[in-house]
Design an enzyme around this catalytic site. Structure first.
Site, short mmCIF file in Angstrom:
data_model
loop_
_atom_site.label_atom_id
_atom_site.label_comp_id
_atom_site.label_asym_id
_atom_site.label_seq_id
_atom_site.Cartn_x
_atom_site.Cartn_y
_atom_site.Cartn_z
N HIS A 24 1.75 -5.27 8.24
CA HIS A 24 1.80 -4.29 9.34
C HIS A 24 2.53 -4.92 10.51
CE1 HIS A 24 -0.88 -1.01 8.11
NE2 HIS A 24 -1.74 -1.90 7.64
N LYS A 52 -7.27 8.17 6.82
CA LYS A 52 -7.02 7.47 8.07
C LYS A 52 -7.21 8.49 9.18
CE LYS A 52 -3.97 3.87 6.28
NZ LYS A 52 -2.63 3.26 6.26
N SER A 79 -3.53 3.93 1.20
CA SER A 79 -2.59 2.90 1.63
C SER A 79 -2.15 1.97 0.51
CB SER A 79 -3.21 2.12 2.80
OG SER A 79 -2.28 1.28 3.41
N HIS A 80 -2.60 0.70 0.54
CA HIS A 80 -2.14 -0.30 -0.42
C HIS A 80 -3.06 -0.43 -1.63
CE1 HIS A 80 -5.19 -2.35 1.99
NE2 HIS A 80 -5.39 -3.13 0.94
N ASP A 96 4.29 -0.39 0.86
CA ASP A 96 3.02 -0.07 0.24
C ASP A 96 2.98 1.42 -0.10
OD1 ASP A 96 2.78 0.99 2.79
OD2 ASP A 96 0.72 0.32 3.09
N ASP A 154 3.37 2.25 5.76
CA ASP A 154 3.16 1.59 7.06
C ASP A 154 3.19 0.07 6.95
OD1 ASP A 154 0.71 1.29 5.81
OD2 ASP A 154 -0.48 2.24 7.38
N ARG A 155 3.36 -0.44 5.72
CA ARG A 155 3.45 -1.89 5.52
C ARG A 155 4.70 -2.22 4.73
NH1 ARG A 155 -2.20 -3.61 2.95
NH2 ARG A 155 -0.91 -5.37 2.39
N ARG A 183 -12.54 5.11 2.72
CA ARG A 183 -11.80 4.80 1.50
C ARG A 183 -12.74 4.53 0.33
NH1 ARG A 183 -6.84 0.67 2.31
NH2 ARG A 183 -6.83 1.81 4.27
N ASP A 239 1.80 4.07 1.37
CA ASP A 239 2.02 5.11 2.39
C ASP A 239 3.06 4.74 3.44
OD1 ASP A 239 0.31 3.17 3.51
OD2 ASP A 239 -0.64 4.61 4.85
#
Length: 442
Positions: A317, A105, A95-96, A230, A234-235, A10, A232
């Site tokens: 998560h 990822k 992501s976030h 978030d 996943d959260r 990242r 993407d």
């Protein structure tokens, strides 16, 4: 700080990460998995299409057959890897992180990547000792199958429940809205149009200031609860019917209570930064709480290896045995099922859990030597129990204090907890007194 982090890759697009690096990361990953097939997806960030194109190009030249699933939530990417029986995978996402970031990822085999795996890939990028080959590219749209799969875990609700979905202009909004509506919820939307510039709020739902719009909207439309994703998907973060954000520790306990009734007590893996309330409440319920190092890959590995009922991090998560992983959209739907099945308000479910006294996750840029900081903490607090699972955790008779390195950003994170509000203040002040470099920062 290197773009090669503990759990993923990242960095800031155009400054730390560019198309050439994406191509070389594709070559490195293709070499690392020895030319086996790979699925590739991406989020809605502006830089994603170019980076995704280049990572695919690198994979193909390393001999991998690539299945391109398009622009999808990260949980859809994990689903596709299993559903299509693909060995490896790359999801282009930060992501976030804010809009200027992007990254990758990485997934292969049955377990999450390790820090050693990421280091091996970094070394391959440096040495450029890439495998040669010529793979083929296949486009495969799986979002409909993913939605059908997630819907199969739930039944349509009988009660009239209203939810506000805050997509944060990330990729999860449209899918979450579609699934809630399929299951007979009344849905109000906020920022559910994907926009990689994230014009309305930063894509991190674990920061309460990013949830101000959602808090107001839930109260304004008299919703039963609100969810915020978030970048993407996943959260997820949860807001009750009064517009109050429910802390992740309480969400973990609410989920565990419900799942224990459904499947019987079992193991719950929880984030090192969580309040001790998680362990106390899980024990009361007859389960076993296992504390694990913070970070998605660390939590997921422990969750899978210990065959846990679920796992949770304060970042939002949540991992579930049914899925074999984490999914913000599934988590949101499960909370709706709990509210519907138990006939209780989210605030009531949260209030059943005792209050605890803990700071937020304090995230700061620390301009001094971080290793010296950790050594100083160990030395200054040597009379107390020291835990080095992740950073340095000092355990007092009436609470604890934790300082650790972030796995995603060049910062340190801190958290303090006390048995009473007074204990919390004393513990925080003790750290400031003994570690002078922290005095102006916390």
């Amino acid at each position: 700080m290197s773009i090669f982090k503990a759990c993923d890759i990242r960095g800031i697009y155009g400054k730390e990460l560019d198309e050439l690096q994406a191509f070389e990361i594709g070559r490195a990953f293709g070499t690392f998995i020895d030319g086996k097939n790979a699925v590739v997806g991406g989020d809605a960030r502006i830089s994603t299409p170019l980076l995704k194109e280049k990572v695919i190009e690198g994979l193909l030249l390393s001999g991998c057959d690539v299945i391109d699933i398009g622009i999808v939530p990260t949980p859809t990417f994990y689903f596709a890897k299993t559903y299509l029986n693909i060995y490896g995978g790359v999801m282009v996402t930060a992501s976030h992180n804010p809009s200027e970031y992007n990254g990758f990822k990485i997934a292969f085999g049955d377990l999450p990547v390790t820090e050693e795996d990421i280091k091996k890939m970094e070394n391959l990028v440096k040495t450029k000792n890439f495998k040669q080959g010529r793979g083929k590219l296949i486009d495969r749209f799986v979002l409909n199958e993913y939605e059908n799969y997630i819907q199969s875990f739930f039944t349509s609700i009988n009660n009239s429940l209203k939810v506000v979905v805050d997509g944060g202009n990330g990729i999860a909004g449209p899918t979450a809205v579609n699934l809630f509506r399929r299951l007979n919820y009344e849905v109000e939307t906020l920022f559910c149009e994907p926009d990689g510039t994230f014009p309305n709020r930063e894509p991190n739902p674990a920061v309460e200031k990013n949830l101000e719009h959602l808090k107001r909207k839930v109260v304004e439309v008299n919703a039963n609860f609100g969810v915020a994703f978030d970048g993407d998907g996943d959260r997820v973060a949860f807001v009750d019917e009064n517009g109050k954000v429910i802390p992740s520790e309480k969400i973990i306990i609410i989920f565990a209570k419900y799942l224990f009734k459904k499947y019987g007590p079992g193991k719950i893996i929880y984030d090192h930064k969580c309040s001790t309330i998680v362990e106390k409440e899980i024990r009361k319920l007859g389960g076993e709480a296992v504390r694990e190092k913070s970070g998605h890959a660390f939590i997921k590995r422990s969750f899978l290896q210990q065959n846990a009922v679920m796992a949770g991090e304060i970042s939002g998560h949540y991992f579930f045995k049914e899925l074999g992983g984490d999914d913000g959209i599934f988590s949101a739907l499960l909370m709706g099922e709990i509210i519907n099945t138990l006939g209780k308000k989210l605030s009531e479910l949260a209030n059943e859990i005792p209050n605890y006294y803990i700071t937020p996750d304090i995230r700061i840029a620390y301009p001094y030597d971080k290793e010296k900081l950790f050594e100083m903490v160990k030395k200054e607090f040597s009379e107390y129990t020291i835990d080095t699972l992740d950073g340095v955790r000092v355990i007092f008779p009436n609470g604890w204090g934790l300082i650790r390195l972030s796995v995603t950003e060049p910062i340190i994170t801190m958290r303090f907890e006390g048995d009473t509000p007074e204990d919390l203040i004393k513990i925080k002040e003790l750290f400031k007194e003994k570690i002078p470099t922290l005095k102006k920062l916390i």
